[in-house]
Structure formats: C-alpha cells, structure tokens
Design an enzyme around this catalytic site. Structure first.
Site, PDB file in Angstrom:
ATOM      1  N   GLY A   1     -24.395 -17.546   9.806  1.00  0.00           N
ATOM      2  CA  GLY A   1     -23.764 -17.084   8.578  1.00  0.00           C
ATOM      3  C   GLY A   1     -22.748 -15.970   8.753  1.00  0.00           C
TER       4      GLY A   1
ATOM      5  CE  LYS B   1     -22.906 -26.984  14.289  1.00  0.00           C
ATOM      6  NZ  LYS B   1     -22.881 -25.797  13.457  1.00  0.00           N
TER       7      LYS B   1
END
Length: 221
Positions: free
Chosen positions: A17, A37
């Site tokens: 985050g 990813k």
C-alpha cells in the site's frame, strides 16, 4: 560486438500500500518498457496489471500475463491455498523481451510465495537488479534500512531507493547515508492520478538512464 540485452528491473517495496504499482506504471512508461506481475492476488477488482496498463497507456502486448491469478486479495501463499493450488516458485522464470522489463513483486520482500519460499528468495535466484520503493512517512527509516540489509544479505543487486510521497528531506538523507544507497528520486503525491500527470512527474523526478544501468548489472551476474 554483442548486442546489449534490454534491462530487467524488479520493483519491490518496504510494505504494502505504498504506491509501488503506481511507480511501476510510471517506470514502465518512462523506459518505454514491458510490465509483468508474476503473481496477482485478488482479481475481483482492478488488478495491478490493469492499473499499470491504464496509467502507462500500454498496448496489450506490453503487459505480460500473470503466471498465477488468485481470487482472494491475500498473501500469495494463502490465496493459492484457498484456490486449491500451490505456487511453484521454481517455475517463475523471467520472460525474454525486446524492451526493458519492469517486474512488480507483491507487498514487501518477505511476502511468502508458498510455505517454503519468500519473494526475496525468488529475486535472489533471478539475480535481477531491484528498485526499492519506500514511502516518506513515519517508520520508513526502519523499514527501508531493514529491506536494504535483507537484499544485500541475499546478494540481490540494488539499483537504489525510489521514495513515494511528500518530501521529508532529513528522512531521505538518513536512509541514503545510513543505508549507503543511491536515491533514484521521489514520486510526489499527485492531485489527480492521470496518465499524463504520472508521466510528467516521473520525467521531472527520475532519470531513465539510472534505471537502464540494470543491463550492466545483469552482464556481471
């Protein structure tokens, strides 16, 4: 004379985050590169690959498909268990590309891929240069210095630290000096997170050449 291979760069972070995906999008655009990813946890909402494609305005062929797509937004090892599978860490191999490759990890370095392997273990096997994303808020000195030490203990080449957030001059200086690490730049908070705003911020605060040095790290490994 042998042609130089395109740079491959791991984008990792001190925590979850902190804006790592936004930075990865900006870096992919800055380098005119390809994004990957390897493991995506949580596919019910917009995925990291979809966010990067949108913010970096990438064509589909420049966003490589994830090797594992897991339903729950949890640590990959647990999300895989809930999906009834196990991630084979040894099967995570770097794809060949004709452009610079930006690889985004999940959360921090010690996030488990499975019950035996951490992300940092995969990075060490790849021996691919890493950029460590760090926020500039309270607590970042401890988290960043620990992450730097962990990368070096496993001989992962470290290109440098990319800060994300409001300027904290003393914090950034402390990390640079005590971590003996290069500061690549700082991505400030953007009033509006649009592709153009991100592109402008990356160009103003980072130099593509600093990241393209990754190809020379790879030559030595």
């Amino acid at each position: 004379m042998t042609a130089q291979k395109p740079a491959k760069i791991v984008v990792t972070g001190t925590d979850t985050g902190i804006g790592k995906t936004v930075f990865a999008a900006g870096l992919t655009a800055l380098l005119d590169g390809v994004y990957w990813k390897p493991v995506q946890s949580g596919i019910e909402e917009e995925t990291d690959s979809e966010i990067v494609a949108r913010l970096a305005t990438l064509s589909p062929e420049r966003v490589l498909p994830e090797t594992w797509r897991l339903k729950e937004p949890l640590s990959p090892h647990r999300a895989a268990e809930l999906d009834g599978v196990e991630i084979d860490a040894e099967a995570l191999a770097l794809p060949a590309t004709e452009r610079p490759l930006v690889i985004e990890g999940a959360g921090g370095l010690m996030v488990p891929v499975n019950r035996r392997t951490l992300y940092i273990d995969v990075f060490a096997r790849w021996a691919t240069p890493a950029v460590l994303c760090a926020r500039t808020g309270l607590g970042t000195i401890n988290h960043t210095l620990l992450s730097i030490e962990a990368l070096r203990s496993r001989s992962v080449p470290l290109l440098g630290v990319a800060f994300i957030g409001d300027e904290m001059a003393d914090t950034q200086r402390t990390i640079a000096e005590m971590g003996n690490v290069r500061v690549l730049g700082r991505l400030p908070r953007l009033a509006q997170l649009t592709p153009q705003a991100l592109t402008d911020a990356m160009r103003a605060n980072f130099k593509a050449a600093d990241f393209l040095e990754a190809q020379f790290f790879e030559t030595k490994t």
